[in-house]
Design an enzyme around this catalytic site. Structure first.
Site, PDB file in Angstrom:
ATOM      1  N   GLY A  29      -9.973   6.869   0.979  1.00 54.01           N
ATOM      2  CA  GLY A  29      -9.622   8.146   1.262  1.00 54.01           C
ATOM      3  C   GLY A  29     -11.072   9.121   0.584  1.00 54.01           C
ATOM      4  N   THR A  72      -1.211   1.650   4.636  1.00 49.52           N
ATOM      5  CA  THR A  72      -0.818   2.936   4.451  1.00 49.52           C
ATOM      6  C   THR A  72      -0.454   3.538   5.749  1.00 49.52           C
ATOM      7  OG1 THR A  72      -2.141   3.757   2.592  1.00 49.52           O
ATOM      8  CG2 THR A  72      -1.795   5.484   4.307  1.00 49.52           C
ATOM      9  N   SER A 125       0.637  -1.327  -0.083  1.00 43.96           N
ATOM     10  CA  SER A 125      -0.128   0.016  -0.017  1.00 43.96           C
ATOM     11  C   SER A 125       0.995   1.152  -0.114  1.00 43.96           C
ATOM     12  CB  SER A 125      -0.912   0.034   1.333  1.00 43.96           C
ATOM     13  OG  SER A 125      -1.632  -1.163   1.176  1.00 43.96           O
ATOM     14  N   ARG A 160      -6.262   8.763 -10.089  1.00 46.82           N
ATOM     15  CA  ARG A 160      -6.965   8.986  -8.728  1.00 46.82           C
ATOM     16  C   ARG A 160      -6.008   9.302  -7.411  1.00 46.82           C
ATOM     17  NH1 ARG A 160      -6.662   6.625  -3.398  1.00 46.82           N
ATOM     18  NH2 ARG A 160      -8.791   6.699  -2.451  1.00 46.82           N
ATOM     19  N   VAL A 161      -6.593  10.295  -6.884  1.00 49.11           N
ATOM     20  CA  VAL A 161      -5.659  10.805  -5.600  1.00 49.11           C
ATOM     21  C   VAL A 161      -6.727  10.657  -4.394  1.00 49.11           C
ATOM     22  CG1 VAL A 161      -4.796  12.838  -4.492  1.00 49.11           C
ATOM     23  CG2 VAL A 161      -4.392  12.484  -6.808  1.00 49.11           C
ATOM     24  N   GLY A 162      -6.042  10.048  -3.332  1.00 49.50           N
ATOM     25  CA  GLY A 162      -6.916   9.777  -2.159  1.00 49.50           C
ATOM     26  C   GLY A 162      -6.743  11.054  -1.078  1.00 49.50           C
ATOM     27  N   ASP A 163      -6.797  10.617   0.083  1.00 49.55           N
ATOM     28  CA  ASP A 163      -6.962  11.693   1.459  1.00 49.55           C
ATOM     29  C   ASP A 163      -5.422  11.783   1.866  1.00 49.55           C
ATOM     30  OD1 ASP A 163      -6.895   8.905   2.123  1.00 49.55           O
ATOM     31  OD2 ASP A 163      -6.647   9.645   4.437  1.00 49.55           O
ATOM     32  N   THR A 177      -6.098   6.631   7.749  1.00 51.91           N
ATOM     33  CA  THR A 177      -6.031   5.425   6.646  1.00 51.91           C
ATOM     34  C   THR A 177      -7.168   4.787   6.258  1.00 51.91           C
ATOM     35  OG1 THR A 177      -4.739   3.336   6.319  1.00 51.91           O
ATOM     36  CG2 THR A 177      -5.654   3.677   8.299  1.00 51.91           C
ATOM     37  N   GLY A 178      -7.312   4.186   5.226  1.00 57.16           N
ATOM     38  CA  GLY A 178      -8.486   3.546   4.686  1.00 57.16           C
ATOM     39  C   GLY A 178      -9.105   4.493   3.528  1.00 57.16           C
ATOM     40  N   THR A 183       1.333   6.891   0.876  1.00 57.86           N
ATOM     41  CA  THR A 183       0.701   5.947   0.192  1.00 57.86           C
ATOM     42  C   THR A 183       0.732   5.587  -1.089  1.00 57.86           C
ATOM     43  OG1 THR A 183      -1.729   4.724   0.286  1.00 57.86           O
ATOM     44  CG2 THR A 183      -1.557   7.132  -0.195  1.00 57.86           C
TER      45      THR A 183
HETATM   46  C1  SD4 Z   1      -6.053   6.171   0.094  1.00 60.78           C
HETATM   47  N1  SD4 Z   1      -6.229   6.110   2.240  1.00 60.78           N
HETATM   48  O1  SD4 Z   1      -5.447   6.671  -0.729  1.00 60.78           O
HETATM   49  C2  SD4 Z   1      -5.579   5.619   1.120  1.00 60.78           C
HETATM   50  C3  SD4 Z   1      -5.506   4.330   1.367  1.00 60.78           C
HETATM   51  C4  SD4 Z   1      -5.184   3.572   2.518  1.00 60.78           C
HETATM   52  O2  SD4 Z   1      -4.129   1.583   3.451  1.00 60.78           O
HETATM   53  O3  SD4 Z   1      -5.177   3.952   3.497  1.00 60.78           O
HETATM   54  N2  SD4 Z   1      -4.674   2.444   2.480  1.00 60.78           N
HETATM   55  O4  SD4 Z   1      -7.377   6.262  -0.100  1.00 60.78           O
END
Ligand code: SD4
Length: 322
Positions: free
Chosen positions: A236, A182, A80, A210-213, A233-234, A200
């Site tokens: 995003g 992450t 990750s 794609r971009v996460g949090d 984490t999780g 991450t």
């Molecule tokens: C995301 N928060 O890109 C990240 C993913 C993540 O363990 O936490 N993975 O959304």
């Protein structure tokens, strides 16, 4: 006469006792404040130990969180983060990272490809540019100009997983327990300075671009040196919609302890569609050095090192199921 004497004495006694109590309280607060602490998401033991090494040598919280975040970035087994991270649905690894220091400075890279240590690039964005966010090709150009080298981050194992996924080719960027690692990492150094980092490769087999949090200040990470710090984490998208980390710091500003603030932030996710299916985990630390975590579903471990003492803890969760 005797009675007056007694009252006088006990009065002095109580007053003295009170002073001692206050002194003891002051001492324990200042000892706590002097203590160096680091906390990270998931079982990132090596990462917090690397951060601790910096803190124990009286290094800064900023250098500590960077050192910690670099560990999973270069670990090929961490699917990750960084090298070894699962690619997007086009088979390309793209990375997001953010960092904040005790002065409220911030730097992030979004959608960075081919550079091993996005967290160190984010740190340079913070320190060397007047900007906070650099994305894509521009972030890469900046990294190359600053001595980073381009390399292939797709490991054979990650490529194999991608090819397996391609056989089914169903677009459901996974957020199951197996695809997590992450790292969000927070630290307080012995001078009481707070910093945080988050890095991450995002969701496995996500859309290209794609971009996460994680690189978004306030969502994946937030630090306010007067109050505390938080990271996520999780999924995003869920964290972004609720500006998770910022909200936790604001709740701590209103005197909530870190675990309670994380719990409240988790409860705010419940009105998002599918909230019983995805996972989000938060960690937090306040200025006094208290730490806490909370997750939406069960199965969110986190790690803490407090003045050299390592602990692997299991966060409480809103849902019992994993
Ligand atoms: C995301 N928060 O890109 C990240 C993913 C993540 O363990 O936490 N993975 O959304």
């Amino acid at each position: 006469m005797q009675r007056r004497k007694f009252i006088k004495h006990t009065g002095i006694g109580f007053a003295t006792l009170g002073i001692f109590r206050d002194l003891a309280k002051l001492k324990s607060i200042s000892e706590k404040d002097r203590g160096a602490i680091t906390i990270a998401t998931w079982n990132n033991k090596k990462a917090v130990m690397a951060a601790w090494e910096v803190l124990s040598a009286n290094g800064s919280a900023l250098d500590a969180v960077e050192a910690g975040a670099r560990i999973p970035e270069e670990d090929p087994l961490d699917t990750s983060v960084g090298y070894g991270g699962y690619p997007d649905r086009e088979g390309r690894v793209s990375l997001d990272a953010s960092i904040m220091d005790h002065e409220g400075n911030a730097g992030s890279v979004f959608f960075l490809q081919g550079i091993l240590h996005p967290i160190s690039v984010a740190k340079l964005v913070m320190q060397k540019t007047p900007h906070v966010y650099l994305a894509g090709e521009g972030a890469k150009l900046f990294a190359l100009e600053n001595g980073f080298e381009e390399q292939n981050l797709l490991t054979p194992a990650a490529e194999k997983a991608y090819l397996e996924w391609k056989k089914i080719n169903k677009y459901s960027p996974k957020i199951g327990p197996e695809q997590h690692d992450t790292i969000g990492i927070l630290a307080k150094d012995r001078s009481g300075r707070l910093s945080g980092a988050c890095t991450t490769s995002g969701l496995a087999f996500k859309m290209h671009g794609r971009v996460g949090d994680s690189p978004i200040i306030g969502s994946g990470l937030f630090v306010d040196n007067k109050i505390g710090a938080a990271s996520a984490t999780g999924l995003g998208e869920a964290v972004i919609k609720k500006v998770g980390s910022f909200s936790i710091v604001e709740m701590m500003r209103n005197k909530m302890n870190p675990e309670k603030a994380c719990k409240k932030a988790i409860e705010r996710l419940l009105d998002i569609k599918g909230s019983s299916e995805f996972q989000v985990g938060y960690i937090a630390m306040n200025k006094a050095g208290e730490t806490g975590a909370y997750s939406l579903r069960a199965g969110f471990p986190y790690v803490v090192v407090r003045e050299g003492k390592f602990e692997l803890l299991e966060s409480k969760s809103f849902f019992d199921k994993k």
